[in-house]
Design an enzyme around this catalytic site. Structure first.
Site, PDB file in Angstrom:
ATOM      1  N   ASN A   8      -2.064  -1.165  -4.423  1.00 29.22           N
ATOM      2  CA  ASN A   8      -2.041  -2.444  -3.694  1.00 29.22           C
ATOM      3  C   ASN A   8      -3.462  -2.773  -3.259  1.00 29.22           C
ATOM      4  OD1 ASN A   8      -1.418  -4.722  -2.278  1.00 29.22           O
ATOM      5  ND2 ASN A   8      -0.551  -3.650  -0.512  1.00 29.22           N
ATOM      6  N   LYS A  10      -4.583  -5.368  -1.902  1.00 26.77           N
ATOM      7  CA  LYS A  10      -4.671  -6.265  -0.723  1.00 26.77           C
ATOM      8  C   LYS A  10      -5.617  -7.436  -1.038  1.00 26.77           C
ATOM      9  CE  LYS A  10      -3.173  -2.529   2.066  1.00 26.77           C
ATOM     10  NZ  LYS A  10      -2.971  -1.927   3.353  1.00 26.77           N
ATOM     11  N   HIS A  82       5.736  -6.988   2.906  1.00 23.39           N
ATOM     12  CA  HIS A  82       4.723  -6.008   3.323  1.00 23.39           C
ATOM     13  C   HIS A  82       4.490  -6.171   4.828  1.00 23.39           C
ATOM     14  CE1 HIS A  82       0.938  -3.864   3.718  1.00 23.39           C
ATOM     15  NE2 HIS A  82       1.210  -3.283   2.564  1.00 23.39           N
ATOM     16  N   GLU A  84       1.929  -6.234   6.526  1.00 20.43           N
ATOM     17  CA  GLU A  84       0.835  -7.163   6.875  1.00 20.43           C
ATOM     18  C   GLU A  84       1.313  -8.612   6.832  1.00 20.43           C
ATOM     19  OE1 GLU A  84      -2.000  -5.559   4.090  1.00 20.43           O
ATOM     20  OE2 GLU A  84      -2.064  -3.727   5.275  1.00 20.43           O
ATOM     21  N   GLU A 150       7.125   2.472   4.350  1.00 19.54           N
ATOM     22  CA  GLU A 150       5.744   2.509   4.828  1.00 19.54           C
ATOM     23  C   GLU A 150       5.731   2.426   6.349  1.00 19.54           C
ATOM     24  OE1 GLU A 150       2.749   1.024   1.826  1.00 19.54           O
ATOM     25  OE2 GLU A 150       3.652  -0.783   2.602  1.00 19.54           O
ATOM     26  N   GLY A 156      -3.300   2.113   6.334  1.00 22.42           N
ATOM     27  CA  GLY A 156      -4.727   1.830   6.509  1.00 22.42           C
ATOM     28  C   GLY A 156      -5.376   2.557   7.679  1.00 22.42           C
ATOM     29  N   SER A 186      -1.670   5.424   3.905  1.00 24.31           N
ATOM     30  CA  SER A 186      -2.817   6.342   3.882  1.00 24.31           C
ATOM     31  C   SER A 186      -2.707   7.457   2.848  1.00 24.31           C
ATOM     32  CB  SER A 186      -3.056   6.926   5.283  1.00 24.31           C
ATOM     33  OG  SER A 186      -3.441   5.898   6.176  1.00 24.31           O
TER      34      SER A 186
HETATM   35  P1  PGA Z   1      -2.991   2.248   2.669  1.00 22.29           P
HETATM   36  O1  PGA Z   1      -2.119   0.947   2.386  1.00 22.29           O
HETATM   37  O2  PGA Z   1      -2.771   3.195   1.518  1.00 22.29           O
HETATM   38  O3  PGA Z   1      -4.393   1.750   2.754  1.00 22.29           O
HETATM   39  O4  PGA Z   1      -2.495   2.827   3.949  1.00 22.29           O
HETATM   40  C1  PGA Z   1      -0.789   1.049   2.021  1.00 22.29           C
HETATM   41  C2  PGA Z   1      -0.223  -0.297   1.683  1.00 22.29           C
HETATM   42  O5  PGA Z   1      -0.770  -1.026   0.879  1.00 22.29           O
HETATM   43  O6  PGA Z   1       0.765  -0.672   2.226  1.00 22.29           O
END
Ligand code: PGA
Length: 222
Positions: A8, A10, A82, A84, A150, A156, A186
């Site tokens: 991902n 982002k 997601h 976010e 998640e 993150g 993470s």
């Molecule tokens: P991350 O992101 O691996 O940076 O924690 C996970 C995600 O995209 O949801």
């Protein structure tokens, strides 16, 4: 079966040139690349994933992208809900439910993200999100949905959820919904295999998917 690994990106990389370079380095992993809309049309692959979509198929919704548009571009997967998007764009379970239904109608494979925030009870949140996000989706369509567990506090932050703890959530989800379940939050190459070992069907990798060597290692280690 080989675990399903999803990168991902982002809102990264910052240019199409960099996105193509990263893609060229990681495409042989066979992972699914989830990229911003504007990059999807530039990357030629059957393994692409959008990061969002709208629930209407057309109309006066300036700035939105319909599931049919993604399908027309040859995109196979779409992430829905997601954390976010839930957090920064006020996406509710009701909106996520509409998006899931629209994606399924357009024959996209949805990856539904669920998980608790810090201090929340994981099972309570999972139960509620699954109930409302999957409301009135037929048994046949439910089978097509991939779930990404998640924990929001692990995304993150570097503060990943220990695989033993994540396994509890995995088993709780699988009791209700016997489909593919991914872990995200993470993930790095040192811990990626732990999640597969406890039964996850794959991983959703954010930050670490932007470093080609690290992402290749994640794929090799599972
Ligand atoms: P991350 O992101 O691996 O940076 O924690 C996970 C995600 O995209 O949801």
């Amino acid at each position: 079966m080989k675990p399903l690994i999803i990168a991902n990106w982002k809102m990264n990389p910052s240019t199409i040139k960099e996105a193509k370079e990263l893609f060229d380095k990681v495409k042989n992993t066979g992972a699914i690349i989830c990229a911003p809309f504007v990059y999807l049309s530039e990357l030629k692959s059957d393994n692409l994933c959008a990061q969002n979509c709208y629930w209407e198929s057309s109309g006066a919704y300036t700035g939105e992208i319909s599931p049919n548009m993604l399908r027309d571009l040859g995109i196979a997967y779409v992430i829905i809900g997601h954390s976010e998007r839930r957090m920064h764009f006020q996406e509710t379970d009701e909106m996520i439910n509409k998006k899931l239904k629209a994606a399924l109608t357009a024959d996209l494979k949805p990856i539904l993200c669920i998980g608790e925030k810090k201090g929340e009870n994981a099972k309570e949140v999972i139960e509620k999100q699954l109930k409302y996000d999957l409301d009135e989706i037929s048994e046949k369509d439910l089978k097509k949905i991939i779930i990404a567990y998640e924990p929001v506090w692990a995304i993150g932050t570097g503060d990943f959820c220990e695989s033993g703890r994540a396994k509890d959530a995995l088993e709780f989800i699988k009791e209700k919904f016997n489909n593919k379940v991914l872990y995200g939050g993470s993930v790095n190459s040192k811990i990626s295999k732990n999640y597969i070992d406890v039964g996850f069907d794959g991983l959703l990798v954010g930050g670490a998917s932007l470093k080609a060597d690290e992402f290749i290692e994640i794929n090799q280690n599972v």
